[in-house]
Design a protein around this motif. Sequence first.
Motif, mmCIF file in Angstrom:
data_model
loop_
_atom_site.group_PDB
_atom_site.id
_atom_site.type_symbol
_atom_site.label_atom_id
_atom_site.label_comp_id
_atom_site.label_asym_id
_atom_site.label_seq_id
_atom_site.Cartn_x
_atom_site.Cartn_y
_atom_site.Cartn_z
ATOM 1 N N ASP A 198 152.377 -18.803 38.253
ATOM 2 C CA ASP A 198 152.972 -19.714 39.411
ATOM 3 C C ASP A 198 152.291 -19.207 40.590
ATOM 4 O O ASP A 198 152.983 -19.709 41.834
ATOM 5 C CB ASP A 198 154.308 -19.148 39.622
ATOM 6 C CG ASP A 198 155.027 -19.462 38.064
ATOM 7 O OD1 ASP A 198 154.785 -20.325 37.746
ATOM 8 O OD2 ASP A 198 156.006 -18.817 37.759
ATOM 9 N N GLY A 199 151.296 -18.556 40.784
ATOM 10 C CA GLY A 199 150.662 -18.224 42.243
ATOM 11 C C GLY A 199 150.859 -16.632 42.463
ATOM 12 O O GLY A 199 151.433 -16.103 41.575
ATOM 13 N N ALA A 200 150.743 -16.275 43.840
ATOM 14 C CA ALA A 200 151.012 -15.105 44.225
ATOM 15 C C ALA A 200 152.483 -14.738 44.505
ATOM 16 O O ALA A 200 152.925 -15.742 45.499
ATOM 17 C CB ALA A 200 150.184 -14.461 45.478
ATOM 18 N N GLN A 201 153.017 -13.795 44.471
ATOM 19 C CA GLN A 201 154.177 -13.407 44.581
ATOM 20 C C GLN A 201 154.420 -12.076 45.090
ATOM 21 O O GLN A 201 153.869 -11.136 44.546
ATOM 22 C CB GLN A 201 155.381 -13.456 43.593
ATOM 23 C CG GLN A 201 155.179 -15.175 42.878
ATOM 24 C CD GLN A 201 156.243 -14.977 41.652
ATOM 25 O OE1 GLN A 201 155.567 -15.016 40.538
ATOM 26 N NE2 GLN A 201 157.425 -15.582 41.635
ATOM 27 N N LEU A 202 155.410 -11.635 46.209
ATOM 28 C CA LEU A 202 155.484 -10.556 46.576
ATOM 29 C C LEU A 202 156.523 -9.860 45.707
ATOM 30 O O LEU A 202 157.933 -10.269 45.781
ATOM 31 C CB LEU A 202 156.032 -10.487 48.083
ATOM 32 C CG LEU A 202 156.531 -9.165 48.777
ATOM 33 C CD1 LEU A 202 155.388 -8.434 49.023
ATOM 34 C CD2 LEU A 202 157.055 -9.492 50.293
ATOM 35 N N VAL A 203 156.336 -8.580 45.162
ATOM 36 C CA VAL A 203 157.151 -7.745 44.532
ATOM 37 C C VAL A 203 157.681 -6.686 45.313
ATOM 38 O O VAL A 203 156.825 -5.823 45.836
ATOM 39 C CB VAL A 203 156.668 -7.321 43.115
ATOM 40 C CG1 VAL A 203 157.473 -6.471 42.342
ATOM 41 C CG2 VAL A 203 155.902 -8.521 42.366
ATOM 42 N N MET A 204 159.000 -6.327 45.321
ATOM 43 C CA MET A 204 159.494 -5.349 46.217
ATOM 44 C C MET A 204 160.808 -4.594 45.375
ATOM 45 O O MET A 204 161.411 -5.241 44.606
ATOM 46 C CB MET A 204 160.535 -5.889 47.341
ATOM 47 C CG MET A 204 159.351 -6.411 48.295
ATOM 48 S SD MET A 204 160.360 -7.324 49.780
ATOM 49 C CE MET A 204 160.812 -8.825 49.020
ATOM 50 N N VAL A 245 161.578 -10.450 43.355
ATOM 51 C CA VAL A 245 160.349 -11.082 43.202
ATOM 52 C C VAL A 245 160.126 -12.569 44.138
ATOM 53 O O VAL A 245 161.151 -13.308 43.986
ATOM 54 C CB VAL A 245 159.616 -11.507 41.844
ATOM 55 C CG1 VAL A 245 158.327 -12.255 41.696
ATOM 56 C CG2 VAL A 245 159.770 -10.148 41.044
ATOM 57 N N SER A 246 159.298 -12.570 45.160
ATOM 58 C CA SER A 246 159.377 -13.782 46.000
ATOM 59 C C SER A 246 159.062 -14.874 45.541
ATOM 60 O O SER A 246 158.531 -14.971 44.579
ATOM 61 C CB SER A 246 158.602 -13.368 47.274
ATOM 62 O OG SER A 246 157.350 -13.570 46.859
ATOM 63 N N LYS A 247 159.390 -15.713 46.259
ATOM 64 C CA LYS A 247 158.922 -17.280 45.868
ATOM 65 C C LYS A 247 157.423 -17.338 46.009
ATOM 66 O O LYS A 247 156.637 -16.361 46.500
ATOM 67 C CB LYS A 247 159.356 -18.650 46.831
ATOM 68 C CG LYS A 247 160.982 -18.517 46.959
ATOM 69 C CD LYS A 247 161.334 -19.633 47.863
ATOM 70 C CE LYS A 247 162.765 -19.807 48.243
ATOM 71 N NZ LYS A 247 163.312 -18.518 48.769
ATOM 72 N N SER A 248 156.700 -18.279 45.430
ATOM 73 C CA SER A 248 155.127 -18.159 45.072
ATOM 74 C C SER A 248 154.457 -18.676 46.398
ATOM 75 O O SER A 248 154.928 -19.524 47.184
ATOM 76 C CB SER A 248 154.702 -19.145 43.929
ATOM 77 O OG SER A 248 155.479 -18.575 42.814
#
Length: 476
Positions: A187-193, A116-119
């Motif tokens: 926390d905002g939008a995050q990229l989930v991989m 899960v990326s930074k926000s």
Amino acid sequence: MNTSGSSIISALGAGSGIDFIKLAGDISAASFAVQRSTAEARRSSLEAQISAAAQLRGSITSLASALGDRIRNGDLAPKGEIANAAVAKVSVPTGLSPRGSFSLEVTQLAQGQTLVSKSYASGAALVGEGTLTLRFGTVAGSGFTPDAARAAIDIAVTADDTLATVASKITRASGGAVTAYVATGPDGAQLVMKGAEGAASGFVLEATGAGGGAVAGDLSYLGWSPASNAGELRSTARDAAFRLDTVAMTSPTNRVTGLPGGFTLNLTATNTGAPTTLTFASNTAAISGVMNDFVAALNDIVAQVNDLAAPVGGELGNDPGARELRRDLAALAGQVVMPNAAAGEPRTLGDLGLALNRDGTFRLDSARLNQALERSPDAAAAMFTVGPTGVFATIDRFARENSLVTDPGSLGGSLRRFETQLASTDDRLAAITEQQEALRERLTRQFVASERRVAASQSTLTFLRQQVDMWSNSDR
């Protein structure tokens, strides 16, 4: 019909009073009426025979196909039961018959890596131009060991790409090996991989941005490696671990194949320290059910044979293929389907309860079937596979031999013979039509010529009458 002769006769003003065109057609039709009637009756008979033979062949072929489907879908395979059903589900591939019991202890389920990326401010936020590189391998602590067998995947990111479009590019470029999407939380939008199951399916995401700083808006902000992990790694890729009869085993996925007897396990939970029991037993209820259906289907075929091949009135009453099918049906109960069966084990269809009545129909001898299932359940179950021996192989061979078009004594040979005779009859009817038309045209020409002569004679007679009248008047 050609009317040129009629036109000629009308032009001549002929007056014989006879319709020679119709007369020519009637004579030609009558000349070939017996031949045409015989050929058409023959054609109707052949069509009925073809329909009857095709119906019987279709019935025996459908029986073999339906039986094969019942066996292939696993309905008759031995059923595996796990005492603790929450731990795993067991299945048996078609044609396999695992036996016995096993202990099963699952200590770890397989899982895929999740990052899960930074926000970011939103999924529409620009991520910066550059290149993302996915490398696959094993993540362990702060270390990463690349899988040399898997090539790295480079993903070009343009200045217009957002967090959402990058997610789509990752999923598409990896062919689904890593699925990515944008999740928006407090926390905002995050990229989930998310990667595939198995320790070797771990991955790192290298990012080379154009801005030169690891901040939102520069692609480097998306990069991740175990050494730089600051909480982005939410789950580590790992293999499943379990013990089968106390023997330690691993699997890259929770679907485990290659087990004794060929059965498959789908692991669903752990039971560390509390092994459960996996047992296999022949599905005797399913075997009884399929034998009942099998007998009913055979009796349907017998009824069709009795109707279509009846000595009096049957379309196939004297057909060698139908007689051979009747003989083969009568011999079916004694057919050996397991030539290598051990002494005392079932080897014929009769041993499974198939019995022949005096009228040629079949019945299920339930007592004999139950005896086979009680005394030799494994051997009885082994008769229902898709291998070179067994019930299906026997019925499939029975259907093929009776459908063989190259054998003149089989139902298939009869069907080919009827079709050949029908084609010959059609050719004969076409020849009769040509001959009848040729005769009609020839008669028409002859009648036209006769009409001309009659017309000429009438013209001469009229002239002579006029001359006689003139001579008679001049003498007065």
